[in-house]
Write a protein that holds these residues in place. Structure first.
Motif, PDB file in Angstrom:
ATOM      1  N   TYR B 473       0.820  -1.211   0.000  1.00 28.53           N
ATOM      2  CA  TYR B 473       0.000   0.000   0.000  1.00 28.53           C
ATOM      3  C   TYR B 473       0.849   1.253   0.000  1.00 28.53           C
ATOM      4  O   TYR B 473       2.021   1.233   0.352  1.00 28.53           O
ATOM      5  CB  TYR B 473      -0.951   0.008   1.198  1.00 28.53           C
ATOM      6  N   ASN B 474       0.208   2.328  -0.453  1.00 27.98           N
ATOM      7  CA  ASN B 474       0.858   3.650  -0.480  1.00 27.98           C
ATOM      8  C   ASN B 474       0.328   4.454   0.704  1.00 27.98           C
ATOM      9  O   ASN B 474      -0.830   4.852   0.713  1.00 27.98           O
ATOM     10  CB  ASN B 474       0.531   4.360  -1.797  1.00 27.98           C
ATOM     11  N   PRO B 475       1.184   4.744   1.690  1.00 24.85           N
ATOM     12  CA  PRO B 475       0.687   5.396   2.911  1.00 24.85           C
ATOM     13  C   PRO B 475       0.269   6.847   2.684  1.00 24.85           C
ATOM     14  O   PRO B 475      -0.259   7.478   3.596  1.00 24.85           O
ATOM     15  CB  PRO B 475       1.890   5.323   3.854  1.00 24.85           C
ATOM     16  N   ALA B 476       0.478   7.363   1.461  1.00 26.83           N
ATOM     17  CA  ALA B 476       0.145   8.771   1.223  1.00 26.83           C
ATOM     18  C   ALA B 476      -1.356   8.984   1.058  1.00 26.83           C
ATOM     19  O   ALA B 476      -1.818  10.108   1.116  1.00 26.83           O
ATOM     20  CB  ALA B 476       0.875   9.282  -0.010  1.00 26.83           C
ATOM     21  N   TYR B 477      -2.101   7.931   0.820  1.00 27.29           N
ATOM     22  CA  TYR B 477      -3.526   8.110   0.581  1.00 27.29           C
ATOM     23  C   TYR B 477      -4.361   7.769   1.814  1.00 27.29           C
ATOM     24  O   TYR B 477      -4.260   6.665   2.338  1.00 27.29           O
ATOM     25  CB  TYR B 477      -3.984   7.248  -0.596  1.00 27.29           C
ATOM     26  N   PRO B 478      -5.172   8.702   2.280  1.00 25.47           N
ATOM     27  CA  PRO B 478      -5.935   8.455   3.508  1.00 25.47           C
ATOM     28  C   PRO B 478      -6.888   7.270   3.362  1.00 25.47           C
ATOM     29  O   PRO B 478      -7.081   6.499   4.297  1.00 25.47           O
ATOM     30  CB  PRO B 478      -6.696   9.759   3.746  1.00 25.47           C
ATOM     31  N   ASN B 479      -7.467   7.107   2.160  1.00 21.53           N
ATOM     32  CA  ASN B 479      -8.381   5.979   1.958  1.00 21.53           C
ATOM     33  C   ASN B 479      -7.676   4.658   2.183  1.00 21.53           C
ATOM     34  O   ASN B 479      -8.181   3.745   2.834  1.00 21.53           O
ATOM     35  CB  ASN B 479      -8.926   5.999   0.528  1.00 21.53           C
ATOM     36  N   THR B 480      -6.469   4.584   1.621  1.00 21.90           N
ATOM     37  CA  THR B 480      -5.700   3.358   1.740  1.00 21.90           C
ATOM     38  C   THR B 480      -5.389   3.055   3.204  1.00 21.90           C
ATOM     39  O   THR B 480      -5.542   1.924   3.663  1.00 21.90           O
ATOM     40  CB  THR B 480      -4.384   3.499   0.964  1.00 21.90           C
ATOM     41  N   VAL B 481      -4.956   4.099   3.898  1.00 22.45           N
ATOM     42  CA  VAL B 481      -4.575   3.911   5.296  1.00 22.45           C
ATOM     43  C   VAL B 481      -5.787   3.452   6.109  1.00 22.45           C
ATOM     44  O   VAL B 481      -5.687   2.560   6.962  1.00 22.45           O
ATOM     45  CB  VAL B 481      -3.983   5.211   5.874  1.00 22.45           C
ATOM     46  N   SER B 482      -6.936   4.028   5.781  1.00 19.66           N
ATOM     47  CA  SER B 482      -8.134   3.622   6.524  1.00 19.66           C
ATOM     48  C   SER B 482      -8.527   2.183   6.160  1.00 19.66           C
ATOM     49  O   SER B 482      -8.962   1.411   7.011  1.00 19.66           O
ATOM     50  CB  SER B 482      -9.248   4.638   6.266  1.00 19.66           C
ATOM     51  N   ASN B 483      -8.314   1.797   4.892  1.00 15.18           N
ATOM     52  CA  ASN B 483      -8.560   0.402   4.492  1.00 15.18           C
ATOM     53  C   ASN B 483      -7.658  -0.561   5.258  1.00 15.18           C
ATOM     54  O   ASN B 483      -8.083  -1.635   5.688  1.00 15.18           O
ATOM     55  CB  ASN B 483      -8.298   0.225   2.989  1.00 15.18           C
ATOM     56  N   LEU B 484      -6.385  -0.138   5.404  1.00 13.18           N
ATOM     57  CA  LEU B 484      -5.428  -0.999   6.103  1.00 13.18           C
ATOM     58  C   LEU B 484      -5.843  -1.168   7.573  1.00 13.18           C
ATOM     59  O   LEU B 484      -5.723  -2.251   8.136  1.00 13.18           O
ATOM     60  CB  LEU B 484      -4.027  -0.390   6.008  1.00 13.18           C
ATOM     61  N   LYS B 485      -6.339  -0.069   8.120  1.00 10.12           N
ATOM     62  CA  LYS B 485      -6.779  -0.123   9.517  1.00 10.12           C
ATOM     63  C   LYS B 485      -7.910  -1.151   9.669  1.00 10.12           C
ATOM     64  O   LYS B 485      -7.902  -1.971  10.593  1.00 10.12           O
ATOM     65  CB  LYS B 485      -7.251   1.271   9.966  1.00 10.12           C
TER      66      LYS B 485
END
Lengths: 270, 654
Positions: B473-485
């Motif tokens: 994942y690319n940590p720069a995108y808030p959507n991605t980070v929330s998906n990872l969470k």
């Protein structure tokens, strides 16, 4: 007063192009002395001037100006004591700025510039007075952009800028070489006037034998990174350009006719 | 009117940056790329402080200092280590990306409900249209700025700065350290860029990690336009020219959008414009010989620069006046639907296609009983804002932003018209209310995070016991980070699965990241929704095929691309849902009373071709549940139909 002791500079040391520009040069220029420097191409005269100005760092030796050592100081740090006029008439002024703005830079030479507007009517009047000395009708063109002036005019202003705050040492680096004869004459006239008026300690490199003899209180001749002749004022009076040329001729002869060459010549005419 | 006022306001706000570029580029001939990063730094510092409750005006000098710090690094590298200016700028700009991300803590900070200078202004608005009121304020602000900067450049210090750029040999002989002056100039210029960043973040209502991209070119264009128009030596006129250049450039962007040009083309046109001007201006022509001189002669721009500039202004303003005059005489109004796309990704275009199809099914025909306007920001974040401005000017009746960035822009600017967003993972993080029922009165839409928990349940039907999975994942995108969470939360219930994660910063890193995961012994790739990874999905598929490790993902569109199992929402259906919401609003329902909807359709897809290649047996349970299949290179998928209830609050899998 400049005291130079055992100054050395070698370019491209260790390579095939190695060139000894300064070879243990010792020179003392007294207060108010005006020294002209002549020499062949590559004799080290420009290197000597650059070392004093701080544009090159010598490999060894010491330079002091009025008692303080400046050998390791950068050029801008020496500007407080030393003024320069370059051979290229475009090097000494900022082409995109007005005459007044250029003069202001020189007026502030060696001092901190602060975010205050100093260029007021009084200072402009002073600049006008100074420009009038040049006798080039520049006194009413304070707002003219420097880039629109001729080489001669720019060199005259550079010279004026160099003495606007009289320096301890004035360095002139073939400053008329790139000008037409008429402009060159004008600049020489001004040079003479300023040096006399402000009693400046001056070192002037020149290509012209005539200039070297006519100007200054002392002439030194350089060759292969060394001072080979040091002619005091009394002697200069009796010297002609032919005499100087003869001295050069002598060097050329001794140089060209190395023992091997003499050997070859002998064999040919035998 | 909003479009042009908005453009003028942006022009004023970008003027600080343009003046910064004027200092580096015009005074020092130093094209400072650092500003691409510094612009974001200013925005980042300002928004994080405003977020913490700082005064919105007080953050501007702080952003200035932050910009100065960034600039001083470029200046230091350039002057102390003698690294070429361009390279020094690139180095610092690249580094700043990480720094900016650290300052913000995430890639996007919404300022919607915070007190920005815009909201302070609107509190004291005597009743003017907001954009006009903002403009009046900015006129005063920029006027003061103009006078201060010009006066500064006229002081002894300012003159020394100018002389340093003009002739370093001369200024050095006057006792000035060229390095020190350069360092100061670059530092100061970047400070100004920081101011621009701080103000624009507040104006657009958010800061985003990508907002600085291309700043240098746009800035250069402004400086060059300004020079063309006011080719004067006087410092006052030069700075004024730069400010006007900034205004004209933003008006040109608005004009391009207005006539329906692709904003992506605008970047190319800008680049070509800057190049042509560089070829024809003095800097190059001193060394110009042969062909270059011929080109210059042919272009003749140098000699006719002023005429070109004046023509340009006449064209821009003439066109604006013409448009303003002609908008008065319009036929009877049809309902105008403005669709804003943030980028060209599959997810966005599928949503749009679904939206259009369902809209037509509901009886809305473009040109007949409604007008559909569509514009695409092509991934450029500030462009979303200009699109909204354009729609405001076009008096759009209902806004349909697709994806988060567009929604954020609409949310910030549109106050009295309904907004129906689609395909937003989490509308609450961008300030659109606190729950599906408690949201701003003019907004509703379709949202939902990907069903990663359910995907993991399906994964468990393949692999039992202790197993390691990998994700990229690319940590720069808030959507991605929330998906990872969400994924980690789901994994807490299942300690048998060990997750190995690899971060990337661009699509080019994906291949190596995938290889790295294989070397860590993963049994499968379980990919969360991440646009960077999906842009390089081929890379993962290649590694997957070579290593015999299957791909499980939440994006339903990836089935035919080489994933073994997909379990995800149908974005096409999300668009269809949005169409229904639009229909309800147009029929008189208030968006205030329409709760946000979650995605209604989910697809389980199985790729039997991949299963064959990787020798994986599909468990019967999975086969039974599958909605879509790939067999013998053919995708078999039933037509999408929205369920009646249209709500999927309850878990999709038992």
């Amino acid at each position: 007063m400049i005291v130079i002791s055992r100054l050395c500079k070698i370019f491209n040391a260790g390579s095939a192009d190695e060139m000894i520009a300064l070879n243990e040069v010792n020179l003392t220029v007294g207060e108010h002395e005006f020294v002209t420097v002549i020499g062949t191409n590559g004799s080290g005269k420009s290197t000597l001037l650059n070392a004093i100005a701080g544009n090159i760092v010598p490999d060894a030796g010491k330079i002091t100006v009025n008692g303080s050592e400046v050998t390791a100081k950068a050029d801008f740090q020496r500007a407080k004591y030393i003024s320069r006029v370059f051979q290229n008439p475009f090097s000494g002024t900022a082409p995109g700025m007005t005459i007044a703005e250029n003069l202001l830079m020189a007026y502030n030479r060696g001092r901190h510039s602060y975010p205050v507007i100093n260029l007021n009517a009084k200072l402009r009047d002073y600049f006008r007075e100074q420009l009038a000395i040049l006798d080039m009708n520049l006194e009413n063109r304070l707002e003219t952009i420097m880039g629109s002036l001729s080489g001669g005019q720019r060199q005259a202003i550079t010279l004026l800028m160099a003495v606007l705050r009289p320096p301890m040492v004035l360095l002139l680096d073939e400053h008329t070489a790139a000008l037409d004869p008429k402009s060159a004459n004008q600049i020489i006239k001004l040079t003479r006037r300023f040096i006399k008026e402000y009693r400046l300690t001056t070192l002037m490199v020149t290509h012209s034998m005539q200039q070297a003899l006519e100007l200054g209180t002392r002439t030194i001749m350089m060759h292969h990174g060394q001072i080979i002749e040091d002619i005091p004022e009394e002697e200069k009076k009796f010297l002609t350009t032919e005499d100087l040329l003869c001295k050069f001729e002598d060097i050329r002869k001794t140089e060209k006719l190395t023992p091997e060459m003499i050997e070859i010549l002998k064999n040919q005419y035998a | 009117m909003e479009l042009w006022l908005g453009a003028i306001n942006l022009g004023f706000l970008y003027a600080f940056m343009a003046v910064g570029t004027f200092i580096t580029y015009k005074l020092y001939s130093f094209p400072d790329i650092t500003i691409d990063g510094t612009f974001t730094t200013g925005a980042a510092v300002a928004s994080i402080l405003i977020f913490d409750g700082w005064n919105s005006f007080l953050v501007v000098p702080v952003a200035f200092l932050a910009g100065c710090m960034a600039g001083s690094i470029t200046g230091f590298i350039h002057t102390r280590f003698k690294i070429e200016g361009l390279l020094a700028g690139i180095l610092v700009m690249t580094g700043l990306y990480s720094v900016d991300l650290h300052i913000m803590g995430k890639s996007n900070i919404p300022l919607l409900s915070k007190r920005t200078f815009i909201s302070v202004l609107s509190d004291i608005n005597p009743g003017l249209p907001p954009e006009l009121w903002t403009m009046l304020f900015l006129v005063v602000l920029v006027l003061v700025f103009w006078i201060l900067v010009s006066l500064f450049l006229k002081t002894d210090f300012g003159l020394t700065m100018r002389a340093t750029g003009n002739n370093p040999v001369m200024i050095s002989a006057q006792g000035v350290s060229v390095n020190r002056m350069k360092l100061f100039g670059i530092t100061f210029a970047n400070g100004l860029v920081g101011i621009s960043g701080a103000l624009i973040a507040q104006y657009q209502g958010f800061a985003d990690i990508g907002m600085g991209a291309g700043s240098i070119i746009f800035s250069l264009a402004s400086v060059i336009i300004g020079e063309a128009i006011l080719h004067k030596r006087s410092v006052f006129l030069q700075i004024l020219g730069v400010i006007i250049g900034s205004l004209i450039f933003r008006l040109a962007v608005a004009l391009a959008l207005h006539v329906g040009m692709d904003p992506n083309d605008l970047k190319l046109i800008t680049a070509v414009f800057v190049l042509l001007t560089l070829i024809t201006t003095g800097a190059l022509s001193q060394e110009a010989t042969g062909n270059l001189r011929k080109i210059q002669k042919w272009l003749q721009i140098r000699r006719n620069r002023r005429i070109t500039g004046i023509l340009l202004i006449i064209m821009v303003f003439g066109f604006i006046l013409f448009r303003l005059a002609s908008t008065g005489a319009e036929e009877s109004r049809k309902v105008k639907i403005g669709v804003i796309l943030a980028n060209n990704s599959d997810i966005v275009t599928k949503t749009r296609d679904g939206f259009y199809r369902e809209l037509e099914n509901l009886g809305y025909i473009d040109g007949k009983n409604c007008i559909i306007l569509e514009q695409n920001a092509e991934g450029d974040i500030p462009t979303n804002l200009t699109i909204v401005d354009h729609f405001l000017k076009e008096e759009v009746d209902i806004y349909v932003p697709i994806s988060t960035a567009s929604t954020q822009a609409a949310l910030n600017k549109v106050k009295d018209k309904p907004i129906v967003f689609a395909t937003v993972a989490n509308p609450f993080v961008i300030g659109a209310g606190t729950s599906p029922d408690a949201h701003p009165p003019n907004i509703t839409g379709v949202y939902g995070a990907s069903p990663i928990g359910d995907l993991l349940k399906i994964f468990r039907m393949f692999y039992q016991g202790e197993v390691t999975i990998g994700t990229i994942y690319n940590p720069a995108y808030p959507n991605t980070v929330s998906n990872l969470k969400d994924m980690k939360q789901a994994l807490q219930k299942d300690p048998g699965i060990k997750l190995v994660e690899t971060t990337i910063s661009g699509s080019n890193d994906v291949y190596q990241a995938a290889l790295a995961l294989i070397s860590k012994g993963i049994k499968a790739f379980v990919l969360i929704n991440d646009i960077t990874v999906f842009n390089a999905f081929e890379s993962v598929v290649r590694v997957s095929g070579n290593a015999g490790v299957p791909i499980f993902t939440c994006d339903a569109e990836r089935l035919a691309d080489g994933a073994l199992i997909v379990y995800g929402f149908e974005y096409y259906a999300s668009g269809m849902q949005a169409a229904h919401l639009v229909d309800r609003i147009l029929k008189g329902e208030s968006p205030r009373n329409i709760p946000f909807e979650k995605y209604a359709l989910v697809t389980l897809g199985v790729n039997y071709d991949i299963a064959n290649i990787l020798h994986i047996k599909i468990p019967p349970g999975v086969s039974e549940m599958a909605d879509a299949r790939v067999k013998n290179h053919k995708l078999i998928k039933p037509p999408l139909k929205l369920p009646d209830g249209k709500k999927t609050e309850e878990p999709l899998l038992p």
